[in-house]
Design a protein around this motif. Structure first.
Motif, PDB file in Angstrom:
ATOM      1  N   GLN A 110       1.584   7.017   1.594  1.00 40.40           N
ATOM      2  CA  GLN A 110       0.620   8.082   1.883  1.00 40.40           C
ATOM      3  C   GLN A 110      -0.792   7.550   2.130  1.00 40.40           C
ATOM      4  O   GLN A 110      -1.641   8.284   2.625  1.00 40.40           O
ATOM      5  CB  GLN A 110       0.618   9.146   0.776  1.00 40.40           C
ATOM      6  CG  GLN A 110       0.172   8.645  -0.583  1.00 40.40           C
ATOM      7  CD  GLN A 110       1.290   8.120  -1.461  1.00 40.40           C
ATOM      8  OE1 GLN A 110       2.305   7.623  -0.980  1.00 40.40           O
ATOM      9  NE2 GLN A 110       1.117   8.223  -2.773  1.00 40.40           N
ATOM     10  N   ASP A 111      -1.048   6.286   1.810  1.00 44.41           N
ATOM     11  CA  ASP A 111      -2.380   5.691   1.984  1.00 44.41           C
ATOM     12  C   ASP A 111      -2.481   4.762   3.190  1.00 44.41           C
ATOM     13  O   ASP A 111      -3.555   4.246   3.490  1.00 44.41           O
ATOM     14  CB  ASP A 111      -2.762   4.882   0.739  1.00 44.41           C
ATOM     15  CG  ASP A 111      -2.903   5.726  -0.508  1.00 44.41           C
ATOM     16  OD1 ASP A 111      -2.873   6.975  -0.405  1.00 44.41           O
ATOM     17  OD2 ASP A 111      -3.052   5.140  -1.594  1.00 44.41           O
ATOM     18  N   ARG A 112      -1.388   4.525   3.885  1.00 44.98           N
ATOM     19  CA  ARG A 112      -1.363   3.474   4.898  1.00 44.98           C
ATOM     20  C   ARG A 112      -2.261   3.759   6.100  1.00 44.98           C
ATOM     21  O   ARG A 112      -2.887   2.836   6.620  1.00 44.98           O
ATOM     22  CB  ARG A 112       0.061   3.173   5.334  1.00 44.98           C
ATOM     23  CG  ARG A 112       0.803   2.452   4.217  1.00 44.98           C
ATOM     24  CD  ARG A 112       2.163   2.016   4.614  1.00 44.98           C
ATOM     25  NE  ARG A 112       2.809   1.394   3.456  1.00 44.98           N
ATOM     26  CZ  ARG A 112       4.046   0.991   3.455  1.00 44.98           C
ATOM     27  NH1 ARG A 112       4.794   1.119   4.534  1.00 44.98           N
ATOM     28  NH2 ARG A 112       4.556   0.445   2.371  1.00 44.98           N
TER      29      ARG A 112
ATOM     30  N   PHE B  17      -9.218   1.577  -3.304  1.00 44.54           N
ATOM     31  CA  PHE B  17      -7.925   1.678  -2.634  1.00 44.54           C
ATOM     32  C   PHE B  17      -6.821   1.584  -3.679  1.00 44.54           C
ATOM     33  O   PHE B  17      -7.067   1.268  -4.838  1.00 44.54           O
ATOM     34  CB  PHE B  17      -7.782   0.611  -1.540  1.00 44.54           C
ATOM     35  CG  PHE B  17      -7.194  -0.695  -1.992  1.00 44.54           C
ATOM     36  CD1 PHE B  17      -5.908  -1.061  -1.631  1.00 44.54           C
ATOM     37  CD2 PHE B  17      -7.922  -1.578  -2.773  1.00 44.54           C
ATOM     38  CE1 PHE B  17      -5.369  -2.273  -2.029  1.00 44.54           C
ATOM     39  CE2 PHE B  17      -7.400  -2.791  -3.176  1.00 44.54           C
ATOM     40  CZ  PHE B  17      -6.112  -3.136  -2.803  1.00 44.54           C
ATOM     41  N   ARG B  18      -5.615   1.922  -3.246  1.00 45.46           N
ATOM     42  CA  ARG B  18      -4.474   1.918  -4.164  1.00 45.46           C
ATOM     43  C   ARG B  18      -3.458   0.878  -3.711  1.00 45.46           C
ATOM     44  O   ARG B  18      -3.228   0.704  -2.524  1.00 45.46           O
ATOM     45  CB  ARG B  18      -3.861   3.319  -4.229  1.00 45.46           C
ATOM     46  CG  ARG B  18      -4.873   4.305  -4.723  1.00 45.46           C
ATOM     47  CD  ARG B  18      -4.464   5.756  -4.808  1.00 45.46           C
ATOM     48  NE  ARG B  18      -3.370   6.196  -3.998  1.00 45.46           N
ATOM     49  CZ  ARG B  18      -2.516   7.140  -4.372  1.00 45.46           C
ATOM     50  NH1 ARG B  18      -2.645   7.721  -5.539  1.00 45.46           N
ATOM     51  NH2 ARG B  18      -1.540   7.521  -3.571  1.00 45.46           N
TER      52      ARG B  18
ATOM     53  N   GLU C  10      -5.171   1.770  -9.059  1.00 48.79           N
ATOM     54  CA  GLU C  10      -6.422   2.052  -8.355  1.00 48.79           C
ATOM     55  C   GLU C  10      -7.337   0.850  -8.534  1.00 48.79           C
ATOM     56  O   GLU C  10      -7.633   0.432  -9.651  1.00 48.79           O
ATOM     57  CB  GLU C  10      -7.070   3.311  -8.922  1.00 48.79           C
ATOM     58  CG  GLU C  10      -6.106   4.468  -8.905  1.00 48.79           C
ATOM     59  CD  GLU C  10      -6.620   5.700  -8.215  1.00 48.79           C
ATOM     60  OE1 GLU C  10      -7.760   5.694  -7.761  1.00 48.79           O
ATOM     61  OE2 GLU C  10      -5.842   6.644  -8.126  1.00 48.79           O
TER      62      GLU C  10
ATOM     63  N   VAL D  86       0.874  -1.173   0.000  1.00 45.92           N
ATOM     64  CA  VAL D  86       0.000   0.000   0.000  1.00 45.92           C
ATOM     65  C   VAL D  86       0.916   1.228   0.000  1.00 45.92           C
ATOM     66  O   VAL D  86       1.866   1.285   0.793  1.00 45.92           O
ATOM     67  CB  VAL D  86      -0.916   0.009   1.250  1.00 45.92           C
ATOM     68  CG1 VAL D  86      -1.735   1.280   1.320  1.00 45.92           C
ATOM     69  CG2 VAL D  86      -1.828  -1.218   1.229  1.00 45.92           C
TER      70      VAL D  86
ATOM     71  N   GLN E 261      -5.062   5.515   6.145  1.00 45.90           N
ATOM     72  CA  GLN E 261      -6.443   5.299   5.687  1.00 45.90           C
ATOM     73  C   GLN E 261      -6.716   3.812   5.484  1.00 45.90           C
ATOM     74  O   GLN E 261      -7.786   3.306   5.840  1.00 45.90           O
ATOM     75  CB  GLN E 261      -6.707   6.065   4.399  1.00 45.90           C
ATOM     76  CG  GLN E 261      -8.118   5.884   3.886  1.00 45.90           C
ATOM     77  CD  GLN E 261      -8.351   6.620   2.570  1.00 45.90           C
ATOM     78  OE1 GLN E 261      -7.475   7.274   2.035  1.00 45.90           O
ATOM     79  NE2 GLN E 261      -9.553   6.493   2.057  1.00 45.90           N
ATOM     80  N   PHE E 262      -5.754   3.075   4.924  1.00 49.10           N
ATOM     81  CA  PHE E 262      -5.964   1.651   4.698  1.00 49.10           C
ATOM     82  C   PHE E 262      -6.072   0.902   6.028  1.00 49.10           C
ATOM     83  O   PHE E 262      -6.868  -0.019   6.163  1.00 49.10           O
ATOM     84  CB  PHE E 262      -4.849   1.066   3.828  1.00 49.10           C
ATOM     85  CG  PHE E 262      -5.159  -0.312   3.338  1.00 49.10           C
ATOM     86  CD1 PHE E 262      -6.066  -0.517   2.313  1.00 49.10           C
ATOM     87  CD2 PHE E 262      -4.567  -1.421   3.916  1.00 49.10           C
ATOM     88  CE1 PHE E 262      -6.371  -1.787   1.864  1.00 49.10           C
ATOM     89  CE2 PHE E 262      -4.865  -2.702   3.471  1.00 49.10           C
ATOM     90  CZ  PHE E 262      -5.766  -2.883   2.448  1.00 49.10           C
TER      91      PHE E 262
END
Length: 85
Positions: A44-46, A67-68, A78, A41, A48-49
């Protein structure tokens, strides 16, 4: 429609990935199995994930959540994620 399927243990380590998952993500089976999904992941998304995974524990399912995920090449893909406990 071919589906990318994976299974994780309770610590979110991959225990199974199907051939379509490997093909679309560019990884070999040994590069994923035993690894934590958070390793794939984007940084920058961790946070939120991680919240998404907490929602999974509370609700027992997540349906088609965007999610990305990091392709082996480094490209960010994506995807839509459906998870069930």
């Amino acid at each position: 429609l071919p589906m990318m399927i994976h299974q994780m243990d309770s610590s979110f380590h991959f225990i199974y990935v199907n051939p379509m998952f490997l093909k679309k993500m560019g990884y070999l089976k040994d590069e994923l199995v035993g690894k934590n999904i958070m390793d794939f992941v984007p940084l920058q998304d961790r946070i939120q994930f991680h919240e998404t995974l907490n929602q999974l524990y509370q609700a027992g399912t997540i349906e088609a959540k965007p999610f990305r995920f990091l392709h082996k090449s480094g490209e960010i893909l994506e995807l839509l994620l459906t998870l069930k406990t």
